[in-house]
Design an enzyme around this catalytic site. Structure first.
Site, PDB file in Angstrom:
ATOM      1  CB  SER A 118      38.020  51.362  12.103  1.00  0.00           C
ATOM      2  OG  SER A 118      39.551  50.951  12.532  1.00  0.00           O
TER       3      SER A 118
ATOM      4  CG  ASP B  36      44.344  56.990  10.653  1.00  0.00           C
ATOM      5  OD1 ASP B  36      45.258  56.276  11.740  1.00  0.00           O
ATOM      6  OD2 ASP B  36      42.951  57.025  10.424  1.00  0.00           O
TER       7      ASP B  36
ATOM      8  CG  HIS C 202      42.553  54.712  13.056  1.00  0.00           C
ATOM      9  ND1 HIS C 202      42.357  54.464  12.030  1.00  0.00           N
ATOM     10  CD2 HIS C 202      41.559  53.370  13.492  1.00  0.00           C
ATOM     11  CE1 HIS C 202      41.873  53.700  11.893  1.00  0.00           C
ATOM     12  NE2 HIS C 202      41.288  53.226  12.972  1.00  0.00           N
TER      13      HIS C 202
END
Length: 344
Positions: free
Chosen positions: A168, A295, A323
């Site tokens: 991320s 996601d 995610h």
């Protein structure tokens, strides 16, 4: 009249039984939730005490304490042994860098599986994250935020290289590290991450889901004003229902429980800082991207856009992953990391 009273008594009795059943059901749900929280807390404490060494602002996994011989297992081979390739790898050390709100704790499954494969995983808590107790409101730059990672790379033995893995917004930190230490990084793997271009902000990657950075800074309900309401916001943190929907739509309940008690506010400054990346340093790094196809925090379409605009050397995809593939699809992520490690 008597029949009516009897009928009412039967109805009340049924309602009472139904109420008792509902109460028992509710109590069971609460008990199950409490058990999950206890298990998750126990997991976090165990991870801190037995699996982590804390050195200043940095926490890292320092190899396995087991004395048994490590062998490589294919996660899809039903436990059958496959040839051990780890001895032939030039670079065996992985540095796992978490994303926004997370900490080194989120990699516990990856640490175990990589060690089982004869590799050497290391994790860091970025500044103000995980077990790093720095106040997130005081972290205003990407350099401050990424300092534990930079210190780790600075302290590497001469000529030693690592494979960086960033999840991320951890992609911004490994991009920053790649610009600083291209000679120490064999490969950089972006896991549904912010792989930005020169002059972009990490937040820009999320702008399609969260709106423009300027609008988010003014209007978001998730902002934290650590220096007072009359000053610019210093961080943000989604509420638990939002986090569950965005990050964990495919993750096991026990991992969601662990995240709910472990996630911390995100420093806003580093997310809004434009990165300065050069073709001579960052541009020569070997970058790989792992897409997560279920996601909701960073949609597959946005990830495709990131890949088109930044052209990594290779792209890998994980079906059915939210995610957080280290929770929802750890075997698939493990397999991909091994595949990238073998690319000459």
């Amino acid at each position: 009249m008597g029949n009516k009273i009897i009928s009412m008594m039967k109805k009340d009795s049924k309602d009472g039984s139904k109420s008792k059943r509902m109460n028992r059901s509710q109590r069971k749900l609460l008990a199950d939730e409490e058990m999950l929280h206890r298990r998750a807390l126990s997991m976090a404490i165990h991870q801190a005490q037995l699996s982590q060494r804390f050195d200043g602002s940095m926490s890292r996994r320092v190899g396995s304490t087991s004395t048994r011989k490590r062998t490589l297992s294919d996660p899809f081979s039903n436990g059958k042994q496959v040839p051990d390739f780890s001895e032939s790898l030039m670079v065996k050390k992985f540095v796992l860098v978490h994303g926004e709100g997370f900490g080194a704790w989120c990699w516990y499954k990856m640490v175990a599986s990589l060690e089982e494969s004869g590799l050497s995983p290391t994790t860091v808590d970025l500044t103000g994250c995980g077990f790093n107790m720095t106040d997130t409101n005081s972290v205003s730059t990407l350099e401050e935020y990424s300092r534990p990672l930079i210190e780790l790379l600075e302290n590497l033995p001469e000529e030693e290289k690592v494979i960086l893995v960033g999840h991320s917004t951890g992609g911004a930190s490994i991009s920053y590290a790649l610009e600083r230490f291209p000679e120490k990084i064999s490969k950089a793997i972006f896991v549904c991450a912010t792989m930005v271009s020169d002059g972009q902000r990490p937040f820009d990657v999320f702008s399609e889901e969260l709106g423009s950075a300027e609008r988010f800074m003014k209007e978001s309900q998730f902002l934290i004003y650590g220096n007072g309401k009359d000053k610019p916001p210093t961080g943000f943190m989604f509420e638990k229902p939002h986090m569950k929907g965005l990050y964990f739509n495919q993750s096991p309940n026990k991992d969601i429980a662990l995240a709910m008690i472990s996630m911390r506010p995100v420093p806003l400054g580093p997310m809004m800082e434009k990165l300065s990346l050069t073709a001579e340093r960052y541009g020569k790094g070997r970058r790989f991207y792992v897409q997560t196809l279920d996601d909701r925090a960073l949609s597959p379409d946005v990830q495709e856009k990131v890949v088109r605009e930044n052209s990594p050397e290779g792209v890998f995809k994980i079906k059915g992953s939210d995610h957080c593939p280290f929770f929802s699809k750890p075997q698939s992520l493990h397999k991909i990391l091994l595949e990238i490690a073998q690319i000459p």
